[in-house]
Design an enzyme around this catalytic site. Structure first.
Site, PDB file in Angstrom:
ATOM      1  N   HIS A 297       0.867  -1.213  -0.146  1.00 52.43           N
ATOM      2  CA  HIS A 297      -0.031  -0.045   0.006  1.00 52.43           C
ATOM      3  C   HIS A 297       0.886   1.222   0.069  1.00 52.43           C
ATOM      4  CE1 HIS A 297      -3.756  -2.019   0.441  1.00 52.43           C
ATOM      5  NE2 HIS A 297      -3.309  -2.752   1.415  1.00 52.43           N
ATOM      6  N   ALA A 298       0.345   2.090  -0.630  1.00 49.69           N
ATOM      7  CA  ALA A 298       0.993   3.519  -0.540  1.00 49.69           C
ATOM      8  C   ALA A 298       1.242   4.045   0.861  1.00 49.69           C
ATOM      9  CB  ALA A 298       0.460   4.473  -1.445  1.00 49.69           C
TER      10      ALA A 298
END
Length: 634
Positions: A297-298
Site C-alpha cells: 500500500h502507498a
C-alpha cells in the site's frame, strides 16, 4: 467373448453416453482446463527458473567493501538496500549525513550516520550506512558542529549496490567543498524476477490462444475426438469385464450416493471474472507480492497495485446486490424476509472478519482490550448492509419492456433510484463536512496529512485528521490496525440484451468519475484539493477506482459475456467462491504449502516464487471446488 465385450460397450453407451460423449465433454472443457493448466505451469516454470542452483546474484552483488576499508565497516544489507560509504577528507570538520525519500512529501530529514573528521591529509575517515533503494533518495551533509549544510544531492540507488560519497576540498583559490558519488560495485536488477514472470505469463497466453484456435478447427477437433473415443472405449470395456461385481446403472440396483451441493444461480461471467481478478490480486498482495514496494500500500497519498483491489470488491458487491435482489424478489420472497437475510449476512461477514484479523491461535489467549475491530470483511459487511437496505426500501420492479423498447433509452437506471442517490449524496456530504469542518484537538481543521514526520513534523499526532480522530474516539487506539501504511448492476439489468446501450453507459460513467478525480486531485499526488488516499478512503480515491472499475467492465462484458472470446478462466473460478478463497488464504497463510522456509530471506526472487505458487494453489483449489459444484455462500 467378443459378444460380451460388444454388449458391455453398448450397455455403457446406453447408460452414460458412451466414449463419444466423454470425448465431447473432454473437448468442451478447453477454456477451463487449458487456462488452469497454464497457470500452474507458469508457477512451476517460474519456480524452477528462479530457484535454479548457482543463481545467487543478489547476495553476491551485495558488495564487499573496497580493499582499503576495514572489514568491520561492512554493513549487512536487506532487500531494497544499498551500501553507501562516506569518505570525509575534511580536516577538523565532523559531518552528519541526513536522508529522506523523494516519495515522502514535505518530510523531515532523518539522521543516517555521523562521519568523524579526517585524521590527516590524504587519509579520509570512512563511515558506512545502508540506504533505501525503493525510491529516489535526497542526501544532505551538514557540518555537525555548526549545523550548516555542506552539500546536497539526489540519487536513485540500486539494490545491493556499493557506492562511495567522496567529500573533499577543491583547491581552486576559494577552497570549495565537493561531494562526488562513485559506484564501487554495480547493483542488481531487482525487478528481473517480475519481468520473467510477466514474460512467462505472456508466453502462456499466446500458447493458450493458439491451442484454442486449433481446437476450434473441425479437422483437429475430430482427430482429438477419435483418439479419445478409441482409448476411452478400450478402458471402459476392460473396466466392465474386469469388475463382475460392479452394478450396472440399468439393472436398477442401488448405486453409491454422491453428495453434490447445488450450484449458485447463473450470473454474469464478466462480473465473476472481475471479482476473481480482484481476489487473486488481493491474495498475491496479502502474501507479500514478492516484497516489492509497488505491491504494498502507498505510504500515504497516491496509488500502488495493492490499493486497487479493495474498492473493486466493494464495486462488484454493489453491482451484484441489485442483480441478486431483483432475482430474489421476482421469485416471490417478501421484503421483510429479505431484510432478515441481509442483516444475517452482514452480521456473519463482520464476525468472520473479526475472527480473521485476530489470529491468536498460535500466540495464546487474546485480551478483549486488544481485539482489532476494523478489517476488510467488516467494512464489506457494513457497506453491504447500508446499500442493500437502501435498495430494498426503495426497490422498484424493472419493466419487462425496457430490454426491448427504445423508450427506456433515457436515464431510467438513474431516475428510478433518486431516493438512493439523495441518501448516498447526503452521506458523502456528511463525510466532507466532518473531514473539513470538524475541530480536532491540536490539529488544523481540515487536515488530511499523515502526521509524524510529514508536513515537516508540524503535526506529529494528527495522522488522518478528523478521520483518525473519530476512529480513535469511537474504537480506541488498541482496537485499530496497528501497522498502517501511513451503479453498474442497474445498467446491466435495465438494458439487458442491448449491448451498445450498456457499453455507452459504462464509458460515460468511466469518463465522468475520471473527470471528477482530475478536478479533485488537480492531476497531482499531493497538491490537489482532495488527494487520492487509501488510508482515508478519500472521495478522489473512490471516484478514481470506480472509474477504473467501469473501464474494466467495459472491456470484460463484451469480451466474456457478449462475444464469448474469453471464458474468464482462471479468474472466473475464484470469483465464484470468493468468500471461501479469501477466508482460506487468510487462515492458512503461514502453513505449508502456502509458505516455506526460504534459503535467502532477503531475495525478491524467492519471495516472488513463493507468493506466485501460493496464489496459484488457491486458483487450483477454486477450480476443483467449482468442478465439484461446492460453493460457500453466506
Amino acid at each position: 467373448m467378443t459378444g460380451e465385450r460388444a454388449a458391455a460397450a453398448e450397455q455403457h453407451r446406453a447408460g452414460c453416453g458412451g466414449p463419444a460423449g466423454a470425448a465431447e465433454r473432454a473437448v468442451g472443457m478447453t477454456g477451463a482446463g487449458w487456462a488452469l493448466a497454464a497457470l500452474l505451469l507458469a508457477a512451476s516454470v517460474l519456480s524452477a527458473a528462479l530457484l535454479a542452483p548457482g543463481g545467487t546474484a543478489e547476495r553476491d552483488a551485495q558488495g564487499l567493501p573496497p580493499r582499503d576499508l576495514d572489514k568491520k565497516r561492512h554493513v549487512a544489507l536487506k532487500m531494497d538496500q544499498a551500501l553507501l560509504l562516506i569518505h570525509n577528507e575534511l580536516l577538523g570538520t565532523n559531518l552528519t549525513l541526513y536522508w529522506k525519500s523523494e516519495s515522502c512529501y514535505h518530510c523531515l530529514f532523518q539522521v543516517l550516520v555521523n562521519i568523524p573528521q579526517s585524521p590527516k591529509v590524504g587519509k579520509p575517515s570512512i563511515a558506512a550506512t545502508p540506504v533505501s533503494t525503493q525510491h529516489g533518495s535526497i542526501l544532505q551533509l551538514n557540518n555537525t558542529l555548526e549545523e550548516k549544510e555542506v552539500c546536497r544531492l539526489e540519487y536513485k540507488f540500486g539494490e545491493f549496490g556499493n557506492y562511495s560519497l567522496l567529500v573533499k576540498y577543491i583547491h581552486n583559490g576559494v577552497s570549495e567543498i565537493a561531494c562526488d558519488l562513485a559506484v564501487n560495485e554495480d547493483p542488481v536488477d531487482s525487478n528481473l524476477p517480475v519481468s520473467i514472470a510477466f514474460l512467462i505469463g505472456l508466453a502462456l497466453i499466446i500458447v493458450i490462444s493458439f491451442l484454442r484456435l486449433l481446437l476450434s478447427l473441425d479437422g483437429f477437433n475430430n482427430w482429438i475426438s477419435k483418439a479419445i473415443s478409441s482409448r476411452e472405449t478400450d478402458r471402459l470395456i476392460n473396466s466392465e469385464l474386469g469388475s463382475p461385481s460392479r452394478t450396472d446403472p440399468l439393472d436398477g440396483d442401488v448405486q453409491p450416493a454422491v453428495w453434490r451441493p447445488s450450484a449458485p444461480p447463473l450470473r454474469l461471467r464478466s462480473v465473476d471474472t472481475f471479482r476473481g481478478i480482484a481476489l487473486i490480486l488481493m491474495v498475491f498482495v496479502n502474501y507479500g507480492g514478492g516484497k516489492y514496494w509497488y505491491f504494498k500500500h502507498a505510504s500515504w497519498n497516491g496509488l500502488t497495485v495493492a490499493d486497487l483491489v479493495f474498492p473493486w470488491f466493494v464495486f462488484i458487491m454493489g453491482t451484484s446486490i441489485f442483480l441478486s435482489m431483483t432475482s430474489i424478489l421476482q421469485r416471490g420472497c417478501s421484503k421483510f424476509r429479505l431484510l432478515g437475510k441481509i442483516a444475517w449476512r452482514s452480521f456473519l461477514l463482520i464476525c468472520i472478519g473479526i475472527i480473521i484479523v485476530n489470529p491468536n491461535y498460535c500466540l495464546g489467549p487474546l485480551s478483549w482490550d486488544k481485539v482489532r475491530i476494523p478489517g476488510v470483511l467488516q467494512r464489506l459487511g457494513v457497506t453491504y448492509f447500508v446499500v442493500a437496505v437502501l435498495e430494498l426500501l426503495f426497490a422498484k420492479p424493472v419493466p419487462e419492456h425496457c430490454a426491448l423498447e427504445r423508450s427506456c433509452l433515457s436515464l431510467r437506471d438513474i431516475t428510478s433510484s433518486w431516493p438512493q442517490w439523495l441518501l448516498i449524496l447526503a452521506l458523502e456530504g456528511l463525510w466532507l463536512g466532518l473531514t473539513f469542518l470538524l475541530p480536532v484537538p491540536g490539529c488544523p481543521t481540515g487536515y488530511l496529512g499523515p502526521g509524524g514526520i510529514g508536513d515537516f513534523g508540524s503535526y506529529p499526532n494528527c495522522t488522518g485528521g478528523a478521520a483518525g480522530y473519530i476512529d480513535r474516539l469511537l474504537l480506541g487506539d488498541d482496537h485499530l490496525y496497528q501497522h498502517p501504511s501511513s451503479a453498474a448492476g442497474k445498467i446491466l439489468l435495465y438494458y439487458k440484451a442491448r449491448t451498445k446501450d450498456i457499453l455507452i453507459r459504462f464509458t460515460a460513467w468511466c469518463c465522468i468519475l475520471g473527470l471528477i478525480s482530475v478536478a479533485l486531485t488537480k492531476v497531482s499526488e499531493n497538491e490537489g484539493f482532495i488527494p487520492v488516499n487509501k488510508n482515508l478512503w478519500s472521495l478522489s480515491y473512490v471516484t478514481t477506482l470506480s472509474s477504473f472499475a467501469f473501464f474494466i467492465l467495459l472491456v470484460l462484458y463484451p469480451v466474456v459475456d457478449v462475444k464469448g472470446l474469453w471464458t474468464g478462466a482462471p479468474f472466473f473460478y475464484p470469483g465464484m467462491n470468493s468468500i471461501l478463497v479469501y477466508v482460506g488464504h487468510e487462515v492458512f497463510e503461514n502453513y505449508f504449502p502456502f509458505q516455506w522456509k526460504l534459503e535467502d530471506n532477503q531475495s525478491h526472487r524467492e519471495h516472488l516464487t513463493q507468493n506466485i505458487v501460493a496464489t496459484a494453489l488457491w486458483v487450483l483449489i477454486a477450480y476443483i471446488l467449482y468442478r465439484k459444484k461446492i460453493f460457500w455462500k453466506i
